[in-house]
Enzyme design. Structure first.
Site, PDB file in Angstrom:
ATOM      1  N   ARG A   7      -9.797   0.014   8.966  1.00  0.00           N
ATOM      2  CA  ARG A   7      -9.217  -1.274   9.323  1.00  0.00           C
ATOM      3  C   ARG A   7     -10.211  -2.199   9.988  1.00  0.00           C
ATOM      4  O   ARG A   7      -9.854  -3.317  10.347  1.00  0.00           O
ATOM      5  CB  ARG A   7      -8.073  -1.049  10.295  1.00  0.00           C
ATOM      6  CG  ARG A   7      -6.725  -1.011   9.604  1.00  0.00           C
ATOM      7  CD  ARG A   7      -5.694  -0.728  10.660  1.00  0.00           C
ATOM      8  NE  ARG A   7      -4.448  -1.385  10.397  1.00  0.00           N
ATOM      9  CZ  ARG A   7      -3.481  -0.858   9.655  1.00  0.00           C
ATOM     10  NH1 ARG A   7      -3.649   0.294   9.065  1.00  0.00           N
ATOM     11  NH2 ARG A   7      -2.362  -1.512   9.491  1.00  0.00           N
ATOM     12  N   ARG A  50      -0.315  -8.776  13.366  1.00  0.00           N
ATOM     13  CA  ARG A  50      -0.915  -7.848  12.401  1.00  0.00           C
ATOM     14  C   ARG A  50      -1.633  -8.590  11.277  1.00  0.00           C
ATOM     15  O   ARG A  50      -2.683  -8.164  10.815  1.00  0.00           O
ATOM     16  CB  ARG A  50       0.157  -6.919  11.828  1.00  0.00           C
ATOM     17  CG  ARG A  50       0.510  -5.789  12.811  1.00  0.00           C
ATOM     18  CD  ARG A  50       1.898  -5.253  12.577  1.00  0.00           C
ATOM     19  NE  ARG A  50       2.054  -4.667  11.266  1.00  0.00           N
ATOM     20  CZ  ARG A  50       3.206  -4.659  10.589  1.00  0.00           C
ATOM     21  NH1 ARG A  50       4.282  -5.199  11.097  1.00  0.00           N
ATOM     22  NH2 ARG A  50       3.257  -4.091   9.410  1.00  0.00           N
ATOM     23  N   ARG A  87      11.594  -6.323   5.152  1.00  0.00           N
ATOM     24  CA  ARG A  87      11.496  -4.928   5.575  1.00  0.00           C
ATOM     25  C   ARG A  87      12.002  -4.751   7.007  1.00  0.00           C
ATOM     26  O   ARG A  87      12.625  -3.744   7.340  1.00  0.00           O
ATOM     27  CB  ARG A  87      10.031  -4.473   5.478  1.00  0.00           C
ATOM     28  CG  ARG A  87       9.845  -2.990   5.748  1.00  0.00           C
ATOM     29  CD  ARG A  87       8.439  -2.545   5.429  1.00  0.00           C
ATOM     30  NE  ARG A  87       7.544  -2.776   6.538  1.00  0.00           N
ATOM     31  CZ  ARG A  87       6.230  -2.544   6.491  1.00  0.00           C
ATOM     32  NH1 ARG A  87       5.679  -2.105   5.378  1.00  0.00           N
ATOM     33  NH2 ARG A  87       5.478  -2.761   7.532  1.00  0.00           N
ATOM     34  N   ARG A 144      11.467  -1.376  11.769  1.00  0.00           N
ATOM     35  CA  ARG A 144      10.255  -0.857  12.402  1.00  0.00           C
ATOM     36  C   ARG A 144       9.874  -1.757  13.568  1.00  0.00           C
ATOM     37  O   ARG A 144       9.901  -2.988  13.456  1.00  0.00           O
ATOM     38  CB  ARG A 144       9.135  -0.859  11.357  1.00  0.00           C
ATOM     39  CG  ARG A 144       8.404   0.462  11.277  1.00  0.00           C
ATOM     40  CD  ARG A 144       7.439   0.476  10.130  1.00  0.00           C
ATOM     41  NE  ARG A 144       6.191  -0.214  10.420  1.00  0.00           N
ATOM     42  CZ  ARG A 144       5.173  -0.247   9.594  1.00  0.00           C
ATOM     43  NH1 ARG A 144       5.252   0.362   8.420  1.00  0.00           N
ATOM     44  NH2 ARG A 144       4.082  -0.882   9.906  1.00  0.00           N
ATOM     45  N   LYS A 157       0.825  -1.218   0.000  1.00  0.00           N
ATOM     46  CA  LYS A 157       0.000   0.000   0.000  1.00  0.00           C
ATOM     47  C   LYS A 157       0.859   1.269   0.000  1.00  0.00           C
ATOM     48  O   LYS A 157       0.601   2.190  -0.766  1.00  0.00           O
ATOM     49  CB  LYS A 157      -0.922   0.039   1.231  1.00  0.00           C
ATOM     50  CG  LYS A 157      -1.979  -1.050   1.254  1.00  0.00           C
ATOM     51  CD  LYS A 157      -2.995  -0.827   2.368  1.00  0.00           C
ATOM     52  CE  LYS A 157      -2.382  -0.726   3.750  1.00  0.00           C
ATOM     53  NZ  LYS A 157      -1.862  -2.001   4.277  1.00  0.00           N
TER      54      LYS A 157
HETATM   55  P1  ADP Z   1       0.792  -1.996   8.062  1.00  0.00           P
HETATM   56  O1  ADP Z   1      -0.427  -1.823   7.207  1.00  0.00           O
HETATM   57  O2  ADP Z   1       1.987  -2.450   7.287  1.00  0.00           O
HETATM   58  O3  ADP Z   1       0.531  -2.847   9.285  1.00  0.00           O
HETATM   59  P2  ADP Z   1       0.597   0.763   8.977  1.00  0.00           P
HETATM   60  O4  ADP Z   1       1.698   1.733   8.915  1.00  0.00           O
HETATM   61  O5  ADP Z   1      -0.602   1.018   8.131  1.00  0.00           O
HETATM   62  O6  ADP Z   1       1.269  -0.620   8.638  1.00  0.00           O
HETATM   63  O7  ADP Z   1       0.087   0.616  10.485  1.00  0.00           O
HETATM   64  C1  ADP Z   1       0.957   0.332  11.554  1.00  0.00           C
HETATM   65  C2  ADP Z   1       0.170   0.221  12.883  1.00  0.00           C
HETATM   66  O8  ADP Z   1      -0.484   1.482  13.173  1.00  0.00           O
HETATM   67  C3  ADP Z   1      -0.963  -0.806  12.917  1.00  0.00           C
HETATM   68  O9  ADP Z   1      -0.521  -2.119  13.198  1.00  0.00           O
HETATM   69  C4  ADP Z   1      -1.856  -0.228  14.034  1.00  0.00           C
HETATM   70  O10 ADP Z   1      -1.336  -0.498  15.319  1.00  0.00           O
HETATM   71  C5  ADP Z   1      -1.745   1.269  13.807  1.00  0.00           C
HETATM   72  N1  ADP Z   1      -2.821   1.755  12.906  1.00  0.00           N
HETATM   73  C6  ADP Z   1      -2.658   2.253  11.647  1.00  0.00           C
HETATM   74  N2  ADP Z   1      -3.846   2.597  11.116  1.00  0.00           N
HETATM   75  C7  ADP Z   1      -4.777   2.285  12.053  1.00  0.00           C
HETATM   76  C8  ADP Z   1      -6.186   2.369  12.101  1.00  0.00           C
HETATM   77  N3  ADP Z   1      -6.903   2.821  11.050  1.00  0.00           N
HETATM   78  N4  ADP Z   1      -6.828   1.972  13.230  1.00  0.00           N
HETATM   79  C9  ADP Z   1      -6.150   1.517  14.270  1.00  0.00           C
HETATM   80  N5  ADP Z   1      -4.818   1.382  14.300  1.00  0.00           N
HETATM   81  C10 ADP Z   1      -4.129   1.759  13.199  1.00  0.00           C
END
Ligand code: ADP
Length: 192
Positions: free
Chosen positions: A88, A144, A127, A133, A13
């Protein structure tokens, strides 16, 4: 164009959002990046979010929605936006719909990047080595991916039911996937 980008962690994404931002000339809004910035800034919100994120869980809906609303109200979203990492879960999908209706900017299309689970695990462990990270540790990655299939996958049906879903095969080279996305969001345009 107002585009919602859906896909599991590691589905690409972020990479594709960067290309779409250049192509569509609209801002890329990543709730993960907004949250990481809050953590880095040490704000109250960041302090609340940090441990939750590192464990691979979702930050509470109200925190993320408030942060997102504030971002969407900035003037640079006038021609649209690419939303990455939100919604999400179904509650977030409904809240987003209501918010976008309220500001008169309903989503045009939801693009789902479809990638097999084994490949997601490979990409995320690669990654982890490159970027370090905190939530790319093996335990957090497993969490996740589980959260994605339990909570986020139903969001795909939410957009399918609205007739807004474009499903794109997310494996292969980054350019290849990008061309597929462009074709999916604008089937008639010549993307070369
Ligand atoms: P990825 O999609 O690779 O897991 P992101 O950078 O989108 O990485 O998100 C990292 C973390 O940030 C998630 O695992 C969650 O803890 C938090 N997060 C991101 N977006 C949301 C959301 N819309 N609602 C709740 N938590 C979120």
């Amino acid at each position: 164009m107002r585009l919602v980008l859906l896909g599991a962690p590691g589905s690409g994404k972020g990479t594709q959002a960067t290309r779409l931002r250049e192509h569509l000339q609209v801002p890329h809004i990543s709730t993960g990046e907004l949250l990481r910035a809050a953590v880095a800034a040490g704000s109250a919100l960041g302090l609340q979010a940090k441990a939750v994120m590192e464990a691979g869980n979702l930050v509470s809906d109200d925190i993320v929605l408030g942060m997102l609303e504030e971002r969407l109200l900035k003037p640079d979203t006038g021609n649209g936006f690419i939303l990455d990492g939100y919604p999400r879960n179904l509650a977030q999908a409904r809240a987003l719909d209501a918010l976008l209706d309220r500001i008169g900017q309903p989503a045009d299309v939801a693009v789902q990047l479809d990638v097999a689970t084994e490949l997601l695990v490979d990409r995320l462990s690669g990654r982890a080595k490159l970027e370090g990270r905190a939530d790319d540790s093996p335990d957090a990655v497993r969490k996740r991916l589980a959260v994605y299939s339990e909570q986020t996958a139903p969001v795909v049906d939410f957009y399918r039911n609205q007739g807004k879903l474009a499903c794109v095969h997310g494996e292969g080279g980054m350019d290849e996937v990008f061309v597929r996305i462009l074709e999916a969001i604008n089937p008639t345009s010549d993307v070369g």
